[in-house]
Design a protein around this motif. Sequence first.
Motif: not given
Length: 220
Positions: A77-97
């Motif tokens: 996520v930090a790497a994507a932030a450095a590329h200044k993307v506006f929005m990104l996805t994660v899999h919700a099935s990865g769990g709360a942590e």
Amino acid sequence: MPRCMKSKLIVALDVDTFAEAAALVNDLSPVVEIFKVGSQLFTRVGPRMLDHIHQTGRQVFLDLKFHDIPNTVAKAVAAAAAHKVFMLTVHASGGAEMLQAAAQVTGRPMIVGVTVLTSVAGDVQAEVLSRARLCQTAGLDGVVASPQELPALRQKYGEQFVIVTPGIRPAWAATGDQKRIMTPAEAIAAGATYLVVGRPILAAADRKEAAERVLAEMGS
Ligand code: C5P
């Protein structure tokens, strides 16, 4: 055409080469403000694609569906932030942590959790709603969900919750492998924040005109 509809349409750049994607961005950027870069294009071209979209003054939705241990996801996520993307996805099935680790990254872009892939058939509504709850509790901005779950999600999680919706098929387009589909007008009426459209625009003879038709349907 209302400007707000333009800010709600995301076109998926599901192609293999920089040249094809750049041609699409060039054709569509008069009418499209956000482009989705997914694993197909990113794996072939890399961050250069993101830079190109930004150089044309357009925004990037980075759809790499991160799903890994919390530390690795936070770093991605930090790497994507450095590329200044506006929005990104994660899999919700990865769990709360994992979701919390993503949400807590300083200076992060908007993050939406993928609930259940739209290619999955059957009654998935309960699963979608429970994964959406997990995303909201973890501090994410919203979810990716099929059009069928839109009304229930909007009602349960409120106006501010971001809902990104693939599975959009204008009346004039082929269904393809999308299983839980809606037209652009239906998806907007049902409460979608963003619509992701790929093949109906990519496969059209005149892609800009196809995007304009989708936007007109969204606004009607
Ligand atoms: O089907 P279309 O080309 O409009 O797909 C646009 C985006 O929607 C794709 O990039 C993919 O991420 C997502 N998609 C999906 N379920 C499918 C097909 C595509 O969520 N069955």
